[in-house]
Design an enzyme around this catalytic site. Sequence first.
Site, PDB file in Angstrom:
ATOM      1  N   GLU A  92      -1.814   5.486  -5.120  1.00 40.26           N
ATOM      2  CA  GLU A  92      -3.258   5.363  -5.279  1.00 40.26           C
ATOM      3  C   GLU A  92      -3.920   6.643  -5.778  1.00 40.26           C
ATOM      4  O   GLU A  92      -5.019   6.621  -6.316  1.00 40.26           O
ATOM      5  CB  GLU A  92      -3.916   4.932  -3.955  1.00 40.26           C
ATOM      6  CG  GLU A  92      -3.756   5.901  -2.803  1.00 40.26           C
ATOM      7  CD  GLU A  92      -2.470   5.648  -2.029  1.00 40.26           C
ATOM      8  OE1 GLU A  92      -2.214   6.378  -1.073  1.00 40.26           O
ATOM      9  OE2 GLU A  92      -1.725   4.732  -2.411  1.00 40.26           O
ATOM     10  N   VAL A 103       0.832  -1.202   0.000  1.00 38.99           N
ATOM     11  CA  VAL A 103       0.000   0.000   0.000  1.00 38.99           C
ATOM     12  C   VAL A 103       0.866   1.250   0.000  1.00 38.99           C
ATOM     13  O   VAL A 103       0.561   2.255  -0.670  1.00 38.99           O
ATOM     14  CB  VAL A 103      -0.947  -0.009   1.224  1.00 38.99           C
ATOM     15  CG1 VAL A 103      -1.664   1.328   1.350  1.00 38.99           C
ATOM     16  CG2 VAL A 103      -1.946  -1.131   1.110  1.00 38.99           C
ATOM     17  N   ALA A 104       1.951   1.197   0.748  1.00 41.39           N
ATOM     18  CA  ALA A 104       2.842   2.356   0.816  1.00 41.39           C
ATOM     19  C   ALA A 104       3.458   2.652  -0.544  1.00 41.39           C
ATOM     20  O   ALA A 104       3.762   3.809  -0.865  1.00 41.39           O
ATOM     21  CB  ALA A 104       3.928   2.115   1.859  1.00 41.39           C
ATOM     22  N   ASP A 116     -13.884  23.466 -40.224  1.00 36.50           N
ATOM     23  CA  ASP A 116     -14.998  23.746 -41.126  1.00 36.50           C
ATOM     24  C   ASP A 116     -15.248  25.256 -41.134  1.00 36.50           C
ATOM     25  O   ASP A 116     -14.890  25.954 -40.183  1.00 36.50           O
ATOM     26  CB  ASP A 116     -16.237  22.988 -40.637  1.00 36.50           C
ATOM     27  CG  ASP A 116     -17.463  23.280 -41.486  1.00 36.50           C
ATOM     28  OD1 ASP A 116     -17.328  23.324 -42.719  1.00 36.50           O
ATOM     29  OD2 ASP A 116     -18.544  23.477 -40.903  1.00 36.50           O
TER      30      ASP A 116
END
Length: 715
Positions: free
Chosen positions: A322, A317-318, A364
């Site tokens: 995230e 997780v570190a 256009d």
Amino acid sequence: MGTHPSENPQASEQAPWHTMSIEESIAKMGLKADLQKQGLSVDEAASRLSKYGPNKMTEKEKVTIWQRIWHQINNVLVYVLITVAVVSLVQAVTTDNSNTRFTAWFQVALILSVIILNTWIGIYQEGNAEKAADALKNMLSTDARVIRGGKEIMIPAGDIVPGDICLLGLGDKIPADLRLCSVSNMATGEAALTGESVPIDKVTEALSPPDGLDPEQVPLGDRKNMAYSATLVAQGSGMGIAIATGDFTQIGTINRLVNNTETIKTDVLKQIDQVSKYLFICICTMCTATFLTAFFYTDTYSGDALGSINIALVCAVAMVPEGLEAIVTLTYSYAVKVMASQNAIVRALPAVETLGSVTVICSDKTGTLTQNIMSLTAFVTSNARYKNNVDATDRVPVNFVRDDTYLASRAQHDMKKTGKDIVADGPNNPAGRRGHNPSNHFTVDSLHATDNPDEAAANAALPPDDGFPVKNGESPSREWIQSALSCGVLCSKCVLGEGGGRAGEIGNPTELSILRASYFAGIDIEELKNDAPIVAEVPFSSDYKFMATVHEPAKVDNCPDGKYVCFVKGAPDRMVKLCKYQAKGGVAGDENLEDINENYWIEQIAILSSHGLRVLGLCRTTIDKDSVKAGDQLGPEFVNGRPEGKWLTMVGLCAIMDPPRPECVQAIKEARGAGVRVAMITGDHKDTATAIGHMLGIVDEKYSEAVTGPELDAM
């Protein structure tokens, strides 16, 4: 009725309808010869509705909320976070240690919060990206007039089937693609399909493809015997056979293309995916090493598999960034917000990233670089030129300013051309050009202007400024503008939109431009029409290219007693040939009549045409009240078949164009300053495109000429 488009019988029954006669078209569809009178029977219409399905476009399958959520969490780094959350949940449920249980639950809550926040940000920012198909659906008609069982009835447009006889009137939205079988001075606005600002005149005869083209290669604008779903009837009326409905109309084809667009990843998103994979490998390696160390070499977790796994996953997780996707999404969102503040819409967030790599912008013209509103740009009288502020929002006469230098000579590239060649390259060409056939209100049959620059300059020269009716640089009075433009206002069947805009307008855009200029000059259009009620008229026809109306004189007409005022508006070359006099300074009244200077007016037409402007001639005269009766439907001979020959008075020439958007001029300047080249792509005439390019700042010494389609094909 819910079949896939590829399974619909229409997929195999399409034909080059524009090359087929009406009788051949009816036979091809297997219908009775009296179709135009009787239409489909009720039973036959029901059978065809069951066979072909309703007249509506297939909607793209909606993305569900669960699909959006899956799109946001389908990432290897999110998988790692979910794995950690699951292990922490197991540990929180199974452990007896209160501190460990609290830590595990906290980890679960924290990880889920991060995942939920990232998912919500992504869904919120991209939830409204796909709106194009809905916009196309809103263009469709809601009801239609058809003939069924020999009776004219109104039905929902969704019930139209191939073979239905559809009736069309001014202002109607066409409910399906039609092969026209009857027209009365009919023209349709097809800007949504062709980009042409001006309506296309319609015919019923079968058309032969030009040499070298297959029937399917004929541009839509050249298929003058066809009318297309979602376009508007700008003038006249008609009747047509529905030959395609729903997904098989031209607008339906566009809808299918919009629905089938593929989503591709930009370089940044590809790099993020690549980095995520490398991180995943790194994280897995480090997790394995941490687990082995904790399980075999530490006193606290030695032999404790679940504890060692938890320690390893905490390290994972570190290492997981995230917030990476959230940061990227927020960065994109900020960029999109900045673009939106500059009136630039970005449909997909990652598209912002690609802007940094842009070197050429291809745009256009109609409705993008221009306003898609035909506007009166200039008005030329016998002794002056008036410039109209087409961007005005205030209703004041000062929108018109006398400027004798404005469009005072031919465009540089047309200096040594004959009048015939100038017309051929410009918007007043009666032959149109490949892909477009503009309304014949303003086309010029023949213009015998000189190709000698000195002679042309002499013909175009204005008389010395005598301050009549105003001096150069001054604005005329509201009364003068009303008198000068009253021909364009009264000799018209058009209805101006709300507040002078496009919403609710009915009629030919070229004619509407005169009403719009009058409106913003402070003239009350309805009051003028009430003051000068119509007595009789000669309806417009593309055969003779003019329209005439007879009116009770208004206060500003300076008309003798016992006389009606007759206004004639039409193709400028034809108007000049019918004029005996010219109104000095555009001022009405017998005391201001002068013998017409034909060379002057012909050169003015050449000048305006060379700048890509559409030109209309405004004429007037007076007639005895006993020469016509109220309500008379007069023929063209009332104007061009009179025994006295030339009899009209030329008031002035209206120069009309679809003007550039003011903000585009600055945007193009900034783009060029940043090294980005801007190219304009249009189906318009070469001279019109060049003139607009000059106004926008696209044309320069390096790119001084427009390139036509055939020239591009030959490269």
